[in-house]
Design an enzyme around this catalytic site. Structure first.
Site, short mmCIF file in Angstrom:
data_model
loop_
_atom_site.label_atom_id
_atom_site.label_comp_id
_atom_site.label_asym_id
_atom_site.label_seq_id
_atom_site.Cartn_x
_atom_site.Cartn_y
_atom_site.Cartn_z
N GLU A 141 0.85 -1.18 0.00
CA GLU A 141 0.00 0.00 0.00
C GLU A 141 0.89 1.23 0.00
O GLU A 141 1.19 1.78 -1.02
CB GLU A 141 -0.97 -0.02 1.18
CG GLU A 141 -2.02 1.06 1.05
CD GLU A 141 -3.33 0.72 1.75
OE1 GLU A 141 -3.50 -0.43 2.19
OE2 GLU A 141 -4.16 1.62 1.87
N GLU A 201 -2.25 0.43 13.33
CA GLU A 201 -3.31 0.97 12.49
C GLU A 201 -4.67 0.86 13.17
O GLU A 201 -5.48 1.78 13.11
CB GLU A 201 -3.36 0.18 11.17
CG GLU A 201 -4.53 0.50 10.27
CD GLU A 201 -4.43 -0.17 8.92
OE1 GLU A 201 -3.80 -1.25 8.84
OE2 GLU A 201 -4.96 0.38 7.94
#
Ligand code: BGC
Length: 907
Positions: A496, A760
């Site tokens: 990502e 996260e």
């Protein structure tokens, strides 16, 4: 452990002779080379041992070859971002600038710094883009040493090529500059030496519009006679993998890497030798067989090229490079600090899993790569390095969360007694490394973690008496380091690593307390501006590489929040001038789609309060609050820029949105629709509620926290606001409870389970469920670390007044509480360094504060007995440089001039 990423020592204030200017910067960088503007901004910081000392006036002189080209004359208005006001500077020129600063008593001190301009005009470039001729030599052969590629399209990544050019210099050298860039990643060498210490250059920008070139001083590297200059060229963001879909997310900008460089050598007689990339350069494949940012790197030491960048090297086997001509229309001078290796982290433990296979623990989750020492390998022996952030219960590397990012490096030995391997064109997010195929015993000394990130100057430090809180701050700091890799990314490990706009805007205030991120974000914002759609929407990720997602609430609002926040912190108007059209087009886009002022339409992906726990903050509430926020900052920007009509119109629009928000979402009991923590935090933080409704909203917020046993539910959007808002409304103890909490979900929970970075998701790993959802579970994401702003701003107490710009009007308002008995912070504001330290011992509070020249401060001293407050042993009414403002019930408030103060009061 060696680290360069610590707050610099400032001049020891008490030892200074008087007002002193230091940290001179041009375009906000120290002695920059190759600046791209003819009217650079000049800044400096001040320190003084004398209370009340100020810069009465300054004078700047800019000199070229000892000849003055600008004299500002004595001026008084500022200490930062002074625009060069003489005739525009000339291209490719070295300048010296001299600063004089006069204090109130008329004493003058001076300081000096340098800068050099880059190439201002396209026609100064003689360089052509060059590349390997893939037509005659197809590169689609799978890399030999990647036996079991996990991803389907690895073969489309070409092995990096080595480029060189040999040339003669017959005259003496007075100056030599190398201007270099790539469509891809490059590393330059000359005469057997590596040039510079930048990594992953030219960095990631929206290459369709902006390709940065770097400038290096190579005067000392060149000599009379034969010289060689050359580079290694890899794919990087240009043509390698970026994003999450390995089938479609390579080749974003091009299929093959290309190199462009120009060496300009000045001779004493004024003549120049220019050596630029063109068809005369030759190229060859080398030991790096494969290199990709996400996938990893493969190095075959048997294929080393020897002294390929040195004179006398036999390059007869090298082939001419393909010459693509000289389109330089996208080139810009680099404006921000490059990525560098800023720290070496030694391995703390090595576990032998089976013969030849080891798991190495670096003790710290980081972004970077490994330097491996290999001893006793035979030629052709292959060592594999896999990287992971966590270990599984069985002690093996956990890599499921990397998704399709291989994050695997290979080293093939040439059989030498001792060899070193360190990849150059890849970056991994990891704490653990599996070393497989290592000959003999691997020891901790054989493995070093090399930390890579944008080398933004460190601007702050925070420490307190509680180890858990210090660990949290350390995790926040490492989250920033791991994710500020050329652009603000979301994660350094999985497939990502994108510049998600909400993550960036939410974390920016915290980031700015820790490092000077002005040019870093200006650079990123330039990519945001070019990515704005014709209608005015902003893509969710910048640089823009993901199609079909734009205009998302809280994400796209980075368009207004980032420039306004930068302006507030750094006091530089230029950022607003650039951003103004972007801001205006963005808010008009939302307004057009939502004429009734409730943002329901055109919300794109609408992620809401992303990764909230157990609740669902109403999406229209979140969107409309952000709409108001964006309009507010657009109005404020118009005011700064003197656009009176626009300012009035956006102010009026803001008032209407706030009213619409209340009418639509706030019920008769004062509950905000959805009744979630974030649902209250947003309107409170953005000032959308009338005063009475505000107090009610705070009660509902607190009631929700209490109902949940003082537990948070906030996601990315709410979490940054939680502790600051509780503190602002008198619930600091509740904020401290959240800070110290180690039950799920909390920051402490991750720390209790060994986190060295911010996760996260709150449920990245839980006792009940083990690892969180594998589809999206990074252990190095900074958004939930946005509580850092509260640690610096409230716990240590360094913030600025609501109307203040560039921290000229400081608010020093420490907030002792929780388990803390002391806390201290230092922070480089534009004019100098602010420090605070408070401690409570034996019923007495001491508060030490330094306010630099160029700022004034309102200091709030928390005390149970305001009458007991003293400064350096004097009652405040008697103390030098202090004006007592108020002795309230639990606080003494005073106004101070620049200086160092030592307060005591009954705790
Ligand atoms: C990213 C986030 C981002 C989010 C938006 C995730 O994959 O890691 O940080 O903001 O997507 O949906």
């Amino acid at each position: 452990m060696t680290t360069d990423w610590v707050l610099s020592e400032t001049p020891a204030v008490t030892e200074l002779p008087g007002l002193t200017a230091y940290d001179l910067r041009c375009e906000h960088r120290a002695d920059p080379l190759g600046i791209g503007t003819a009217r650079p901004r000049l800044s400096w910081r001040l320190a003084s041992p004398t209370r009340g000392d100020r810069q009465e006036a300054f004078r700047v002189r800019v000199l070229r070859d000892g000849v003055q080209v600008w004299d500002s004359g004595w001026r008084s208005e500022r200490t930062t971002s002074v625009d060069h006001g003489g005739a525009p500077l000339t291209s490719q020129t070295d300048y010296v600038w001299q600063l004089e600063v006069r204090d109130a008593a008329g004493a003058v001190t001076s300081a000096e710094a340098t800068f050099a301009t880059g190439l201002f005009h396209d026609d100064e470039w003689q360089a052509h883009w060059i590349e390997h001729d893939y037509e005659t030599d197809p590169y689609f052969e799978p890399p030999v040493d990647r036996a079991e590629p996990r991803t389907v399209r690895q073969a489309t990544i070409a092995p990096p090529r080595y480029y060189r050019r040999s040339f003669e210099l017959t005259q003496p050298i007075t100056r030599a500059r190398l201007y270099a860039t790539a469509h891809g990643l490059y590393q330059f060498h000359a005469n057997g030496r590596r040039i510079g210490n930048d990594e992953l250059t030219p960095g990631w920008t929206d290459y369709r519009e902006r390709v940065a070139y770097q400038t290096y001083d190579v005067t000392e590297v060149l000599r009379a006679g034969e010289n060689v200059i050359g580079a290694v060229l890899g794919e990087g963001w240009w043509s390698g993998y970026v994003g999450w879909d390995t089938r479609s997310h390579a080749h974003h900008y091009g299929k093959k890497p290309q190199l462009l460089a120009q060496l300009v050598v000045d001779h004493p007689d004024g003549s120049q030798t220019v050596v630029a990339t063109d068809g005369r350069w030759v190229e060859h494949v080398g030991p790096i067989r494969f290199a990709d940012l996400l996938m990893g790197e493969s190095y075959d030491a048997r294929l080393e090229l020897g002294d390929w960048s040195s004179a006398g090297y036999d390059a007869s086997e090298w082939a001419p490079a393909g010459d693509l001509g000289g389109d330089v229309s996208t080139l810009i001078a680099a404006t921000t600090d490059p990525v560098r290796v800023t720290e070496d982290v030694p391995a703390v433990a090595v576990t032998a899993v089976e013969p030849g296979r080891f798991i190495v623990d670096l003790g710290q989750n980081l972004a970077g790569r490994v330097r491996l020492r290999v001893r006793g390998a035979g030629a052709g022996d292959r060592i594999r390095l896999r990287h992971g952030e966590m270990l599984q219960a069985d002690g093996e590397l956990y890599t499921a969360n990397l998704r399709t990012a291989d994050a695997t490096d290979y080293f093939v030995s040439a059989g030498a007694t001792e060899e070193f391997f360190e990849p150059i064109f890849t970056v991994h997010g990891f704490r653990y490394v599996e070393v497989d195929g290592y000959p003999g015993e691997l020891t901790a000394d054989d493995v070093t973690g090399r930390v890579l990130h944008s080398d933004t100057p460190v601007a702050g430090r925070f420490e307190c008496s509680d180890p858990g809180v210090n660990q949290l701050l350390s995790n926040i700091r490492w989250g920033q380091r791991g994710n500020f890799v050329s652009v603000p990314t979301d994660c350094p490990q999985r497939d990502e690593r994108l510049g998600w706009t909400a993550d960036a805007q939410i974390f920016l205030p915290t980031a700015a307390y820790q490092a000077d991120v002005l040019t870093f974000f200006e650079n990123w914002f330039a990519d945001l501006a070019v990515a704005q759609t014709d209608e005015g929407a902003i893509p969710d990720v910048i640089p823009h590489v993901i199609t079909g997602r734009h205009g998302t609430p809280a994400w796209a609002d980075a368009a207004t929040i980032v420039p306004w926040t930068l302006y507030r912190i750094y006091g530089d108007e230029r950022v607003l001038r650039t951003a103004w059209p972007v801001m205006q087009r963005w808010v008009d886009y939302v307004h057009r789609a939502n004429p009734d002022l409730i943002w329901r339409h055109r919300t794109s992906g609408h992620y809401g309060d992303w990764l909230q726990v157990g609740v669902r903050t109403d999406r229209d509430v979140l969107a409309t609050a952000y709409f108001a926020r964006s309009v507010e900052f657009t109005a404020a920007t118009a005011e700064v820029l003197g656009l009176t009509d626009e300012a009035a119109a956006y102010r009026a629009l803001w008032t209407k949105i706030a009213a619409a928000f209340v009418a639509e979402f706030v019920d008769a009991e004062g509950k905000v629709r959805g009744d979630t923590q974030t649902g209250y935090l947003l309107p409170l933080a953005f000032g959308l509620l009338p005063e009475q409704a505000e107090q009610v909203a705070v009660k509902h917020l607190v009631a929700d926290l209490e109902l949940r046993g003082r537990s948070l539910t906030t996601g990315f959007a709410g979490v940054a606001l939680l502790c600051p808002i509780l503190t602002r409304y008198g619930y600091a103890e509740l904020a401290y409870d959240l800070l110290h909490d180690d039950r799920y979900p909390s920051w402490g929970y991750s720390i209790k389970h060994g986190a060295t970075t911010i996760w996260e998701r709150w449920d990245g790993w839980t006792e009940e469920g083990g690892f969180g959802p594998v589809a999206m579970n990074s252990f190095n994401h900074y958004s939930l670390g946005s509580v850092g702003e509260w640690l610096y701003g409230d716990v240590a107490g360094i913030s600025q007044a609501p109307e203040s710009i560039g921290f000229r009007d400081l608010v020093i308002k420490p907030c002792p509480g929780g388990r803390l008995t002391w806390a201290e912070a230092s922070y480089d504001i534009p004019s100098g360094r602010v420090s605070t330290r408070w401690e409570i011992a034996d019923g007495t509070l001491t508060l030490d504060v330094t306010v630099p020249p160029g700022a004034d401060a309102t200091i709030h001293i928390p005390t149970s007995n305001p009458a007991s407050t003293q400064e350096s042993g004097h009652p405040l009414t008697d103390a030098e440089g202090i004006t007592l403002r108020e002795a309230g019930a639990d606080t003494t408030t005073c106004r101070v001039a620049p200086g160092t103060y030592h307060f005591t009061a009954q705790a």
